[in-house]
Design a protein around this motif. Sequence first.
Motif, short mmCIF file in Angstrom:
data_model
loop_
_atom_site.label_atom_id
_atom_site.label_comp_id
_atom_site.label_asym_id
_atom_site.label_seq_id
_atom_site.Cartn_x
_atom_site.Cartn_y
_atom_site.Cartn_z
N VAL A 1 41.19 41.63 42.04
CA VAL A 1 40.99 41.46 40.52
C VAL A 1 41.45 40.08 40.14
CG1 VAL A 1 41.13 42.05 37.99
CG2 VAL A 1 41.06 43.82 39.79
N ASN A 2 40.73 39.07 39.65
CA ASN A 2 41.02 37.77 38.95
C ASN A 2 41.10 37.85 37.58
OD1 ASN A 2 41.24 36.31 41.48
ND2 ASN A 2 39.21 36.69 41.92
N VAL A 3 42.08 37.62 37.01
CA VAL A 3 42.24 37.45 35.52
C VAL A 3 41.75 35.85 35.20
CG1 VAL A 3 43.88 37.68 33.57
CG2 VAL A 3 44.16 39.32 35.58
N CYS A 4 41.06 36.12 34.03
CA CYS A 4 40.56 34.97 33.35
C CYS A 4 40.26 35.00 31.69
CB CYS A 4 39.01 34.59 33.83
SG CYS A 4 37.74 35.92 33.44
N ILE B 1 46.28 34.78 37.40
CA ILE B 1 46.76 35.94 37.87
C ILE B 1 45.67 36.73 38.92
CG2 ILE B 1 47.61 38.09 37.38
CD1 ILE B 1 49.88 36.19 37.12
N THR B 2 46.03 37.20 40.03
CA THR B 2 45.25 38.26 40.54
C THR B 2 46.14 39.55 40.88
OG1 THR B 2 46.19 37.64 43.00
CG2 THR B 2 44.40 36.15 42.03
N HIS C 1 24.47 36.80 36.42
CA HIS C 1 24.92 35.27 36.10
C HIS C 1 25.86 34.80 36.98
CE1 HIS C 1 25.36 31.58 33.76
NE2 HIS C 1 26.50 32.07 33.85
N PHE C 2 27.14 35.57 37.27
CA PHE C 2 28.24 35.18 37.81
C PHE C 2 28.07 35.68 39.13
CE2 PHE C 2 29.62 35.03 33.58
CZ PHE C 2 30.28 33.64 33.67
N LYS C 3 27.14 36.81 39.46
CA LYS C 3 26.94 37.25 40.67
C LYS C 3 28.21 38.07 41.31
CE LYS C 3 23.34 34.20 42.52
NZ LYS C 3 23.09 33.44 41.29
N LYS C 4 28.76 38.60 40.32
CA LYS C 4 30.03 39.39 40.62
C LYS C 4 30.46 40.59 39.19
CE LYS C 4 32.53 36.22 41.66
NZ LYS C 4 33.39 34.77 41.73
N VAL C 5 31.16 41.27 39.50
CA VAL C 5 31.42 42.24 38.54
C VAL C 5 32.48 41.59 37.71
CG1 VAL C 5 32.96 44.32 37.95
CG2 VAL C 5 31.22 44.63 39.68
N ILE C 6 32.03 41.69 36.13
CA ILE C 6 32.94 41.02 35.22
C ILE C 6 33.33 42.15 34.16
CG2 ILE C 6 32.00 38.72 35.26
CD1 ILE C 6 30.41 39.31 32.86
N GLY C 7 34.74 41.76 33.63
CA GLY C 7 35.21 42.97 32.78
C GLY C 7 36.00 42.37 31.77
#
Length: 369
Positions: A361-364, A348-349, A329-335
Motif C-alpha cells: 500500500v502506498n500512502v498519498c 509511507i508504504t 484513470h490511475f490503472k490501480k486501486v485507489i482508496g
Amino acid sequence: MKNYSIAKSRRLRSTPYTSRIEKQGVTAYTVYNHMLLPAAFGSVENACEHLKKKVQVWDVAAERQVEISGKDSAKLVQLMTCRDLSKSKIGRCYYCPIIDDDGNLVNDPVILKLADDKWWISIADSDVIFFAKGLATGNKFNVKISEPNVDIIAVQGPKSFDLMKKIFGQEIIELKFFGFDYFNFKGVKHLIARSGWSKQGGFEIYVQNTQSGQELYDYLFQEGKEFDVKPGCPNLIERIESGLLSYGNDFDNNDNPFECGFEKYVNLDSEIVFLGKEKLKKIKLGGIKRKLMGIKIDLDKISITKSININDDKGNLIGELRSACYSPHFKKVIGIAMINEPYCKASITGKLEIDGNSFTVNVCDLPFI
Ligand code: THG
C-alpha cells in the motif's frame, strides 16, 4: 462474491423515481437515510467514463432534507455546525460539518438558507432530525423541525449545462457554484442549485411538487437524447478520484473534522456558539493523531465491506482502509484510509491482506486529482 437481493418494505423507503429507474435498468441499490439509493446501472467503470464526458440524471431523493424554521432556527442551525454561518446569504448552499459535544462528526450536509428563518439541511446518512429535535427541546428553542417532501434529482456531468440550458434557459447556467434559485418547468417552480456529489459539474433539483418532478425526470431524458443522457447515481470511482467523502464509509461519529480534512469549515475564532467548540479548540491545540489520506495499491479490483488494517513491515498498525475501488484513470486501486501518526506522509508504504494475500500500500495525499 455472492450478491443478495434487497427486501423492500415501508421502512426502506422508495422514491418518486424508483419505478422509473427500475425500468431504466438499475442493477444495485444501497440504503441511505432509510431510503433506496441506486448504486449501479451496470458497470461502474463505464458509468464513470460516461459521467466524465456526458450527462447523467440521478435519483438522489435519499439526500433527505431536515427543515428548520422559526424564530430560533438560525441559532439551532449554528449550534449544530462548526462552520460560521453568521454571514450566510439567502440563496446559497454551505457544506457544513455537523458536530456533537465530543467534537466528533454527526453528518456532513449541504445547508441551504431559504430565508432568515428557514433552512434545509441536506443530509448524508445519519439521523440528524433527532439530533436537531433533542437540541431544540433541551434549549427550549422556538423552532419547527420536519422532513419535508423533497426528492432531489441530480443532473451531473459536463453536458449537464447544455441540457439544463435547453430546458430552463440561459439563467440557469449563470447560477454560481453552490448558489440556488427557483426555475419554472411547465408552470411549476423548482428550487435548483448548482451542486452535486461529483466533480464533473452539475445541478440538483429539489423537487417538492412530485408530479411535476416526475414529468421533469422524463423530460430530462427526452431533451437529453442529443447529449447522450443516461440514468446514473453517485459513482464510487469518480467520487474517490475526486476526494468527495462519504459519511459512514470514510468517516463517522468516531472521527473529528480535523482528522477528516475539514479544517477549512471549522471556525473557532469568531463569537459563534456551536456544540463541541471548546473540544475542537483543545483538539486543534494538541494536534491530531491520525488523518484521512489516499492510498494506492497495484491491484485490478477490490471490494470493501469493512475497514481493512494496514500494517508496516514489523506488523505495527499504520491505519485502516475505509473505501476503495479500481480506478481506470490511475490503472490501480485507489482508496481512502484513516492513517495514524507518524505515518501520515505521502512517502509511507505498508501492507494489507485480502483473502490471505498480502499487497503493498502506498500512502498519498488527498484528493487524487
Ligand atoms: N447534495 C445534496 N445533499 C447531499 C449531498 C449532495 N447530502 C449528502 C451528501 N451529499 C453530503 N456530502 C457532501 C460532500 C461533499 C459535497 C457535498 C455534499 C461537495 N463538496 C464540494 C467539494 O468538496 O469540492 C464543495 C464544498 C465547498 O463548499 O467547499 O459538493 O451532494 N444536496
